[in-house]
Design a protein around this motif. Structure first.
Motif, PDB file in Angstrom:
ATOM      1  N   VAL A 183      33.640  59.459  24.321  1.00 24.30           N
ATOM      2  CA  VAL A 183      34.795  60.170  22.859  1.00 24.30           C
ATOM      3  C   VAL A 183      33.832  61.311  22.685  1.00 24.30           C
ATOM      4  O   VAL A 183      33.783  62.081  22.150  1.00 24.30           O
ATOM      5  N   LEU A 184      32.266  61.103  23.657  1.00 27.77           N
ATOM      6  CA  LEU A 184      31.391  62.589  23.501  1.00 27.77           C
ATOM      7  C   LEU A 184      32.378  63.572  24.524  1.00 27.77           C
ATOM      8  O   LEU A 184      32.495  65.042  23.202  1.00 27.77           O
ATOM      9  N   ILE A 185      33.178  63.281  25.650  1.00 24.46           N
ATOM     10  CA  ILE A 185      33.302  64.365  25.906  1.00 24.46           C
ATOM     11  C   ILE A 185      35.076  64.690  25.180  1.00 24.46           C
ATOM     12  O   ILE A 185      35.381  66.074  24.922  1.00 24.46           O
ATOM     13  N   ALA A 186      35.834  64.038  24.626  1.00 23.94           N
ATOM     14  CA  ALA A 186      36.835  64.164  23.487  1.00 23.94           C
ATOM     15  C   ALA A 186      36.475  64.613  22.214  1.00 23.94           C
ATOM     16  O   ALA A 186      37.551  65.738  21.708  1.00 23.94           O
ATOM     17  N   VAL A 187      35.609  64.764  21.340  1.00 22.64           N
ATOM     18  CA  VAL A 187      35.338  65.402  20.930  1.00 22.64           C
ATOM     19  C   VAL A 187      34.142  66.676  20.678  1.00 22.64           C
ATOM     20  O   VAL A 187      34.969  67.635  20.024  1.00 22.64           O
ATOM     21  N   PHE A 188      32.770  66.764  21.126  1.00 23.84           N
ATOM     22  CA  PHE A 188      32.791  67.818  21.467  1.00 23.84           C
ATOM     23  C   PHE A 188      33.166  68.835  23.230  1.00 23.84           C
ATOM     24  O   PHE A 188      33.568  69.560  22.484  1.00 23.84           O
ATOM     25  N   GLY A 189      33.768  68.138  23.577  1.00 25.25           N
ATOM     26  CA  GLY A 189      33.857  68.585  24.845  1.00 25.25           C
ATOM     27  C   GLY A 189      35.239  68.997  24.701  1.00 25.25           C
ATOM     28  O   GLY A 189      35.596  70.690  24.079  1.00 25.25           O
ATOM     29  N   MET A 190      36.445  69.259  24.094  1.00 25.72           N
ATOM     30  CA  MET A 190      37.827  69.273  23.839  1.00 25.72           C
ATOM     31  C   MET A 190      38.481  69.892  22.180  1.00 25.72           C
ATOM     32  O   MET A 190      39.097  70.665  22.497  1.00 25.72           O
TER      33      MET A 190
END
Length: 384
Positions: A70-77
């Motif tokens: 979820v960190l990758i999805a929310v902050f990354g993408m």
């Protein structure tokens, strides 16, 4: 159950909408709300796929996906990726793009508007390929059968979706791009830019699809090995009298599954980020809206896993893909013509709502026919 699963999503929604209202008033509030709905509608089928795979993983890897993922999805993408798109399209470094977005909105608006033909062509081709690959595939469940049945027959032709996408790109470059609108209402010829950007979007889709297919194949291989190992354990348990052990996918199998899920999630995140440019160029509102939507997608994935009900509304996946196709067309049209943001945002909502309503009607019809058949069988049994 509902509060436990969606509690964090409700909290993020409240904070995000409050921040939007503080940032830009009720207009910003409305844009963030529409972006959140857009993200959820475009990623619902992603949540269904995620849930189907996630339930095979052990507790550790489920937690990894729902935390690190979820960190990758929310902050990354949703936060970093829009900055990268603006920086690349406007030929700026990321820090300058962020600084302009926050301190010089007029200049930022000008750069994004001037770069819009490239963004629209890139994103339009990526989204169009997702839609075409879906409708050209022969599926057991068909929503709009009068459209999907002939398209599925045409889909047997190899590489048809790529050919159709290239034809659409060529037509767009020679029509819409010939008089693309720029900042201040001027029109310029952006045919070359649209062609190059569209081809880049097509290549990106093929790369992402290739990576997803690679991880999926590795996943299937690992699952077969796990299955063989489980069968050997069961045979050994039967021979020696030891209790059988229930094995959930872990180790390399779960690792490849995690990688596959992240690539898959990135591809769906990409279409929502690109689609967001059709609604707003404000990077802060984009991050807030898509971040809220991403939290709901994750919560929905957990809910589907815990409830075990993935097939109740069979047309929702169709509705989401039709929304993607409509958004692809709208993006290409916006190369030359401006389209109201509300119309663009509501297209996906209407299609998802229609598919949900159709799914409910289908379920009621099946239930009614099942009850009638039970009554008929009971009457036959009574006569016998």
């Amino acid at each position: 159950m509902l509060l436990k699963t969606f509690g964090w999503s409700f909290a993020v929604t409240a904070l995000g909408l409050a921040a939007a209202a503080f940032y830009g008033g009720w207009t910003a509030f409305g844009v963030v709300a529409i972006l959140s709905v857009l993200e959820i509608s475009l990623s619902f089928d992603n949540a269904v796929v995620n849930a189907g795979i996630l339930r095979k993983m052990d507790a550790f890897w489920q937690k990894i996906f729902l935390t690190v993922g979820v960190l990758i999805a929310v902050f990354g993408m949703r936060l970093i990726f829009p900055v990268v798109i603006v920086a690349v399209s406007a030929q700026l470094n990321p820090w300058d793009a962020v600084d302009l977005a926050l301190t010089d909105k007029d200049r930022y608006q000008q750069l994004v508007t001037d770069a819009h033909p490239a963004i629209a062509a890139f994103g339009g081709m990526f989204l169009l390929m997702i839609f075409l690959d879906f409708v050209f595939e022969d599926r057991d469940v068909k929503w709009l059968a009068w459209i999907e049945r002939p398209l599925a027959k045409l889909g047997k032709v190899d590489m048809l979706s790529v050919c159709v996408a290239l034809i659409v790109l060529l037509v767009s470059a020679t029509t819409f791009a010939a008089q693309a609108h720029q900042y201040g209402g001027t029109q310029v010829d952006k045919a070359e830019t649209v062609l190059l950007s569209g081809i880049a979007g097509l290549i990106t889709y093929l790369i992402v699809g290739g990576l997803s297919g690679h991880f999926e194949n590795r996943l299937e291989e690992e699952e077969e090995r796990e299955q063989e190992a489980t069968e050997k354990d069961e045979e050994e348990a039967d021979r020696t009298g030891k209790p059988r052990s229930a094995v959930a996918l872990a180790g390399k199998a779960a690792f490849f599954m995690f990688l596959y899920l992240e690539v898959l999630d990135a591809s769906f995140s990409f279409d929502s980020v690109i689609g967001a440019f059709a609604i707003t160029n404000d990077i802060a509102l984009m991050a807030l809206g898509l971040g809220i939507g991403a939290m709901y997608v994750r919560s929905l994935t957990v809910y589907l896993v815990r409830q075990g009900t993935l097939d109740d509304y069979v047309y929702l996946e169709h509705g989401a893909h039709y929304a993607i196709g409509a958004l692809a067309v709208l993006l290409l049209v916006t190369i030359r013509y401006e389209i109201n943001e509300i119309i663009t945002g509501l297209v996906g909502v209407v299609l998802i709502g229609w598919s949900l309503w159709s799914s409910v009607r289908r379920n009621k019809a099946l239930a009614a026919s099942g009850s009638a058949k039970d009554e008929e069988n009971a009457e036959i049994s009574a006569l016998a």
